[in-house]
Design an enzyme around this catalytic site. Sequence first.
Site, PDB file in Angstrom:
ATOM      1  N   ARG A   1      -3.294  -1.034  -6.588  1.00  0.00           N
ATOM      2  CA  ARG A   1      -2.367  -2.167  -6.601  1.00  0.00           C
ATOM      3  C   ARG A   1      -2.710  -3.024  -7.813  1.00  0.00           C
ATOM      4  NH1 ARG A   1      -5.437  -4.957  -1.537  1.00  0.00           N
ATOM      5  NH2 ARG A   1      -7.410  -4.876  -2.610  1.00  0.00           N
TER       6      ARG A   1
ATOM      7  N   GLU B   1      15.075 -43.347  -4.090  1.00  0.00           N
ATOM      8  CA  GLU B   1      13.988 -43.094  -3.142  1.00  0.00           C
ATOM      9  C   GLU B   1      14.362 -43.479  -1.729  1.00  0.00           C
ATOM     10  OE1 GLU B   1      10.549 -45.349  -4.337  1.00  0.00           O
ATOM     11  OE2 GLU B   1      11.757 -46.992  -5.090  1.00  0.00           O
TER      12      GLU B   1
ATOM     13  N   HIS C   1     -16.327  -7.972   0.745  1.00  0.00           N
ATOM     14  CA  HIS C   1     -15.301  -8.844   1.328  1.00  0.00           C
ATOM     15  C   HIS C   1     -15.384 -10.254   0.757  1.00  0.00           C
ATOM     16  CE1 HIS C   1     -13.684 -11.562   4.484  1.00  0.00           C
ATOM     17  NE2 HIS C   1     -12.761 -10.633   4.595  1.00  0.00           N
TER      18      HIS C   1
ATOM     19  N   LYS D   1       0.835  -1.197   0.000  1.00  0.00           N
ATOM     20  CA  LYS D   1       0.000   0.000   0.000  1.00  0.00           C
ATOM     21  C   LYS D   1       0.871   1.249   0.000  1.00  0.00           C
ATOM     22  CE  LYS D   1      -3.811  -0.511   2.425  1.00  0.00           C
ATOM     23  NZ  LYS D   1      -4.446  -0.726   3.734  1.00  0.00           N
TER      24      LYS D   1
ATOM     25  N   CYS E   1       9.454 -38.867 -10.419  1.00  0.00           N
ATOM     26  CA  CYS E   1       8.156 -39.486 -10.677  1.00  0.00           C
ATOM     27  C   CYS E   1       7.267 -39.497  -9.448  1.00  0.00           C
ATOM     28  CB  CYS E   1       8.336 -40.903 -11.216  1.00  0.00           C
ATOM     29  SG  CYS E   1       9.153 -42.005 -10.056  1.00  0.00           S
TER      30      CYS E   1
ATOM     31  N   GLY F   1      -6.713 -10.155   7.508  1.00  0.00           N
ATOM     32  CA  GLY F   1      -6.303 -10.529   8.859  1.00  0.00           C
ATOM     33  C   GLY F   1      -5.407  -9.493   9.497  1.00  0.00           C
TER      34      GLY F   1
ATOM     35  N   TYR G   1      13.441 -34.214 -16.671  1.00  0.00           N
ATOM     36  CA  TYR G   1      11.987 -34.248 -16.828  1.00  0.00           C
ATOM     37  C   TYR G   1      11.300 -34.421 -15.480  1.00  0.00           C
ATOM     38  CZ  TYR G   1      12.180 -39.349 -16.245  1.00  0.00           C
ATOM     39  OH  TYR G   1      12.377 -40.598 -15.741  1.00  0.00           O
TER      40      TYR G   1
ATOM     41  N   ARG H   1      -3.235   3.066   8.530  1.00  0.00           N
ATOM     42  CA  ARG H   1      -3.544   1.917   7.679  1.00  0.00           C
ATOM     43  C   ARG H   1      -2.388   0.929   7.662  1.00  0.00           C
ATOM     44  NH1 ARG H   1      -4.537   4.965   2.045  1.00  0.00           N
ATOM     45  NH2 ARG H   1      -5.813   3.122   1.578  1.00  0.00           N
TER      46      ARG H   1
ATOM     47  N   MET I   1      -4.569  -5.569  10.682  1.00  0.00           N
ATOM     48  CA  MET I   1      -5.478  -4.651  11.353  1.00  0.00           C
ATOM     49  C   MET I   1      -6.260  -3.820  10.347  1.00  0.00           C
ATOM     50  SD  MET I   1      -4.876  -1.684  14.147  1.00  0.00           S
ATOM     51  CE  MET I   1      -4.953  -0.355  12.967  1.00  0.00           C
TER      52      MET I   1
ATOM     53  N   GLY J   1      12.118 -40.914  -6.715  1.00  0.00           N
ATOM     54  CA  GLY J   1      10.815 -41.298  -6.179  1.00  0.00           C
ATOM     55  C   GLY J   1      10.593 -40.470  -4.928  1.00  0.00           C
ATOM     56  N   THR J   2      10.086 -39.251  -5.136  1.00  0.00           N
ATOM     57  CA  THR J   2      10.080 -38.311  -4.013  1.00  0.00           C
ATOM     58  C   THR J   2       9.032 -38.639  -2.953  1.00  0.00           C
ATOM     59  OG1 THR J   2       8.797 -36.845  -5.409  1.00  0.00           O
ATOM     60  CG2 THR J   2      11.153 -36.383  -5.221  1.00  0.00           C
ATOM     61  N   ASN J   3       8.071 -39.508  -3.273  1.00  0.00           N
ATOM     62  CA  ASN J   3       7.135 -39.896  -2.207  1.00  0.00           C
ATOM     63  C   ASN J   3       7.865 -40.732  -1.163  1.00  0.00           C
ATOM     64  OD1 ASN J   3       5.247 -38.714  -3.819  1.00  0.00           O
ATOM     65  ND2 ASN J   3       4.304 -40.638  -4.488  1.00  0.00           N
ATOM     66  N   ASP J   4       8.496 -41.817  -1.628  1.00  0.00           N
ATOM     67  CA  ASP J   4       9.230 -42.653  -0.686  1.00  0.00           C
ATOM     68  C   ASP J   4      10.421 -41.910  -0.095  1.00  0.00           C
ATOM     69  OD1 ASP J   4       8.363 -45.315   0.026  1.00  0.00           O
ATOM     70  OD2 ASP J   4       8.290 -45.690  -2.125  1.00  0.00           O
TER      71      ASP J   4
ATOM     72  N   ARG K   1       3.561 -48.226 -13.418  1.00  0.00           N
ATOM     73  CA  ARG K   1       3.607 -49.192 -12.311  1.00  0.00           C
ATOM     74  C   ARG K   1       3.086 -50.535 -12.813  1.00  0.00           C
ATOM     75  NH1 ARG K   1       0.991 -44.684 -10.626  1.00  0.00           N
ATOM     76  NH2 ARG K   1       1.986 -43.424  -9.018  1.00  0.00           N
TER      77      ARG K   1
ATOM     78  N   SER L   1      15.459 -41.932 -11.468  1.00  0.00           N
ATOM     79  CA  SER L   1      14.182 -41.245 -11.340  1.00  0.00           C
ATOM     80  C   SER L   1      13.944 -41.072  -9.847  1.00  0.00           C
ATOM     81  CB  SER L   1      13.082 -42.074 -11.996  1.00  0.00           C
ATOM     82  OG  SER L   1      11.849 -41.418 -11.808  1.00  0.00           O
TER      83      SER L   1
ATOM     84  N   ARG M   1       8.372 -49.614 -14.193  1.00  0.00           N
ATOM     85  CA  ARG M   1       8.965 -49.972 -12.901  1.00  0.00           C
ATOM     86  C   ARG M   1       8.634 -51.427 -12.583  1.00  0.00           C
ATOM     87  NH1 ARG M   1       6.984 -47.036  -7.562  1.00  0.00           N
ATOM     88  NH2 ARG M   1       5.171 -48.376  -7.897  1.00  0.00           N
TER      89      ARG M   1
END
Length: 923
Positions: free
Chosen positions: A355, A795, A475, A42, A882, A120, A902, A111, A122, A816-819, A604, A814, A659
Amino acid sequence: MPEIQTRAPSLTLDANTPAPPVKYVYDFSEGNKDLKELLGGKGANLAEMTRLGLPVPPGFTITTEACRAYLRTGAEPPELRDEVSAHLASLEATMGKRLGTGADPLLVSVRSGAKFSMPGMMDTVLNIGLSDESVDALARQSGNERFAWDSYRRLIQMFGKTVLGVDGDLFEDRIEELKRAVGAATDVELTAGHLRELVADFKRIVREQTGRDFPQEPREQMDLAIQAVFDSWNGDRARLYRRQERIPNDLGTAVNICAMVFGNLGPDSGTGVAFTRDPAGGHQGVYGDYLCNAQGEDVVAGIRNTVPLAELEALDKTSYDQLMSIMETLENHYRDLCDIEFTIERGKLWMLQTRVGKRTAAAAFRIATQLADQGLISEAEALQRVTGAQLAQLMFPRFDNGADATGAATHLATGLAASPGAAVGRAVFSSEAAVAWAGRGERVILVRRETNPDDLDGMLAAEGILTSRGGKTSHAAVVARGMGKTCVCGAEALEVDTKARRLSLTDRNGDAVVIGEGDLISIDGSSGKVYAGEVPVVPSEVVEYFEGGVDPLAPDTDDLVRAVHRIMTFADNVRRLRVRANADTAEDAARARRFGAEGIGLCRTEHMFLGERRELVEHLILAGTDEERAAALTALLPLQRADFTEIFEAMDGLPVTVRLLDPPLHEFLPDLTELSVRVALNDATPGTDPDTADTDHRLLAAVQRLHEQNPMLGLRGVRLGLVIPGLFSMQVRAIGEAAADRREAGGDPRAEIMIPLVGTVQELELVRDEAEQIIASIERERGVSLAITLGTMIELPRAALTAGQIAESADFFSFGTNDLTQTVWGFSRDDVEGSFFSAYLEKGVFGVSPFETIDVDGVGALVRAAVRAGRATRPDLKLGVCGEHGGDPYSVHFFHEAGLDYVSCSPFRIPVARLEAGRAAAD
Ligand code: ADP
Ligand code: MG
Ligand code: MG
């Protein structure tokens, strides 16, 4: 001759040089739009408008740095008071008035304004400087007693609520009471006498609630308000919003002190908001709301109904024309959609805020391409003006607008189309109810007369928001657009009773219709229509375009599709990351390909062992002899081969990473409890077929043997391949033969075999040696060259840490970012997401789940290390990801930066990943 300096001057200050003084306060004329970090959004934009010579009331900004110092030490930095005094004195000199003093008292607004606009924080306090004394001066000076008392009661009300923490309803209720008592329909009808009465009541409320009098000293009012702005940085709502939006907690907020201008001085005054383009659809035109004889907050609060901005032309043509010309200046200057707050005081236009405005996803795409067409921005900038999250939103289904498409739902009312999309859910009438129902897995629509910042939790939990009051800039509308939620507002036909938790209306036949808590309703944020019941939804045209069903260049194609096409084309041209799909079937592969997938990053093979094939897997697991095992594998081989043949065909010419079997074997066997019951029943029932009974006994033994306390860390992935002879070989053979079949059929299969859960290079070498032999033998038998590559998933932390060694045996990695996330953090996703994660998010341990967005500092550090070590061993190592993160916008930027080749994600996320990969490259 002067000495030639051969070394840079030393940077260490000697002990006698005082450190350069910190500057905590900037006059509006000193800043500019690029100082958002320091002056907040602002403040920086007020400064920019001042610099542009636009009519901004004078004022100054206290920096975020002052706020940070305050938050660190719990006290205002000692220099601040003097600096504020100096700037106040110069403001007083400019205005020729003294704060809250004299015959023509200066009034100011205080302000808040952080770098990012944040609900949120003031609420602004207007009319600071008014007191029992100065209210009379203001009345005399303005010749308008009503105005002076109206301003004073607003001050006590706003100050009481936001600075002193008095419950705002106490004031509101008192106003309602008075209006009822004197028969006034709106607050404009209250007279000076009534307002004077309200002031006395409000002062009493403040005294009762806080144990002290409303401060009469103008400077004390100002200082308390400044401090309250600082404190609001750490309010609950602000923190919740920052977590949600990933805004850092240590930025702090600036405070703007701005000379008051008055929209409540009579019918030739007023206040409004405006947009340089339609923030909902993105088209050009006159968009905004105006409210006569009103001050600031009245417009956004939706307390009285506004008139469309276009009507200002008839009310005050001079101001209207000036506003239109300022809007053009701003848009050309910011080169983007701007939103604007303005006030007209007795025919004079004042700019109070601007803005770069929030907008819907559709508007973002349309505006970006319009601005590029106008030559205001480049194609690369247009790409940066949209996000993957917005694209994802455009891919959601919407209501069918066809005549009979509402199904069993009935049209209830029509409000304003405030934020598009189709939302169906159960009606709830409070933020708490929204959170509670959503917590039980229900979709909800939050229904309110109007929303205020206290409704933020409920809005977050809801699918959509419906209000009976307020305009497109209320709002509810503004926040919903920011959140990307569907919103219909100002549906005035609806009588919303939040206490009784229902809405009601009288329908065309004069019958009363009542919707209670939990009843299904549907709202259409694109048409403003509200329905009782569930309206069927249709797929989005953007998806149809991705599916190839819409020609983006045809003249009658929606300009949204054209905009998406243009930006996607540019993103595809600049991105470095390839985008592949996680797809296990030929249909998924085909769909992914239409969405732009450049291969499969994860195919898979688990599902190929389910369904009717379960029995063969049971045979495999129960095999007592090598022959029995070989027979089971031989039976599975042709089935697997057929699966692969179809997938290779669907992805012809593009890489397909298959895999080998990953999950623990018990997942393919019957449930332990169920099986135990069956065996017990067999035993108790005379005449059970002995063969069945025997199989069940052996199955039970196997299930018990394979039972693991912690299957995630047990016998799975490459470990299975190494202990079940022939399993991986069968899979490799199926892949190789499928590739050979495709090659013979004239196709171009590009198979890549991926070994899961490798922790050490030895595991990989064992599997690799065997696989290479099988592939070589197929090539010999069939007389073809298959060019199948072999690689591994990274992984496990150990794999990442020894990536240099592993790369000796791998053609590709590759991630395996989950594991990898599970094993780096040491928690199992299946177990924690429903248990302590909400507490962790609540306490801010994570801003967002590490399963959703890659944990850059931990998991990401391992990815980077493995990339470095892997490429050091093998410069041409192919690198991909992956995990689920492959389709997450923020994570895509990380993978780009980490140098991967990739990302691979679910088919529906592919356009999002393509877009974000483009944005990452163009950044
Ligand atoms: P928000 O961030 O909630 O928009 P603002 O600081 O912009 O808060 O102020 C709230 C309302 O008060 C806005 O309508 C704004 O235009 C108005 N306002 C703020 N300062 C002044 C002022 N000095 N004179 C008149 N109106 C003001
Ligand atoms: Mg504002
Ligand atoms: Mg895995």
